[in-house]
Write an enzyme that holds these catalytic residues in place. Sequence first.
Site, short mmCIF file in Angstrom:
data_model
loop_
_atom_site.label_atom_id
_atom_site.label_comp_id
_atom_site.label_asym_id
_atom_site.label_seq_id
_atom_site.Cartn_x
_atom_site.Cartn_y
_atom_site.Cartn_z
N HIS A 1 -0.48 -5.86 16.60
CA HIS A 1 -1.27 -5.37 17.74
C HIS A 1 -2.74 -5.32 17.32
O HIS A 1 -3.06 -4.82 16.24
CB HIS A 1 -0.79 -3.98 18.15
CG HIS A 1 -1.53 -3.45 19.33
ND1 HIS A 1 -1.27 -3.89 20.62
CD2 HIS A 1 -2.53 -2.55 19.44
CE1 HIS A 1 -2.09 -3.28 21.45
NE2 HIS A 1 -2.86 -2.45 20.77
N MET B 1 4.18 -11.75 25.04
CA MET B 1 3.54 -10.96 26.10
C MET B 1 4.52 -10.43 27.16
O MET B 1 4.14 -10.20 28.30
CB MET B 1 2.44 -11.79 26.77
CG MET B 1 1.34 -12.21 25.81
SD MET B 1 0.57 -10.82 24.94
CE MET B 1 -0.42 -10.14 26.27
C1 GRF Z 1 -2.98 -11.48 18.74
O1 GRF Z 1 -4.25 -10.95 18.91
C2 GRF Z 1 -1.97 -10.37 18.58
O2 GRF Z 1 -2.47 -9.25 17.93
C3 GRF Z 1 -1.64 -10.04 20.00
O3 GRF Z 1 -1.63 -11.29 20.66
C4 GRF Z 1 -2.49 -12.19 19.99
C5 GRF Z 1 -1.69 -13.43 19.68
O4 GRF Z 1 -2.48 -14.45 19.14
N1 GRF Z 1 -0.40 -9.32 20.07
P1 GRF Z 1 -1.79 -15.76 18.54
O5 GRF Z 1 -0.92 -16.37 19.62
O6 GRF Z 1 -0.99 -15.35 17.35
O7 GRF Z 1 -2.93 -16.65 18.17
#
Ligand code: GRF
Length: 198
Positions: A110, A91
């Site tokens: 994404h 993030m």
């Molecule tokens: C997912 O929905 C991905 O598409 C987005 O962030 C989320 C991460 O989820 N970029 P996780 O940590 O893999 O469970």
Amino acid sequence: MSAAVAVLISGTGSNMLALLDAMAADGFARPVLVLSNRPDAAGLAKAAARGVATAVVDHRDFRGDRAGFDAAIDAELTRAGAEIVCLAGFMRILGADFVTARAGRMLNIHPSLLPKYPGLDTHARALAAGDVVHGCTVHEVTPELDAGPMVGQARCAVLPGDTPDLLAARVHGLEHQLYPAALRRFVAGEREPVLLEG
Ligand code: GRF
């Protein structure tokens, strides 16, 4: 020797686990590092439990020094010998120089059918728009956010009564199928996109 893959996370790491499981199952690539910008990311312990090296580069140690943050990540990736980088719920935005240096060797997942809904709140935006189809995309990372060449997409129907949370859960399940399939095809050098229906 199979491709050395690093996975960058910020939280739960369920996509990261799907990638580790797929790599362990058929060896098309090998995980050399799971790195988080948050020391409390739950995914770190899950990666360590699978015997994968982990590292933390805490963005709070680099306030106002984006280049320093990128350089610290770069150092960890280099130390681990990472050839391909998979962003999986990472993030933080990486700088253009960092991204350009890894052009063609860095992927992101994404939760929308890009080019629709780059950025945040994708499920709510799809519902607000009245979309009947939604999904997720794996793409190459370029300096423009969520805009690089598509490597794969998975689609699902938007159902009557869907809420952002319900839709997110369904798309999340698709992500766990799509990302390993897209990475597998990417390391094999195949450029036809992976297309899945959920
Ligand atoms: C997912 O929905 C991905 O598409 C987005 O962030 C989320 C991460 O989820 N970029 P996780 O940590 O893999 O469970």
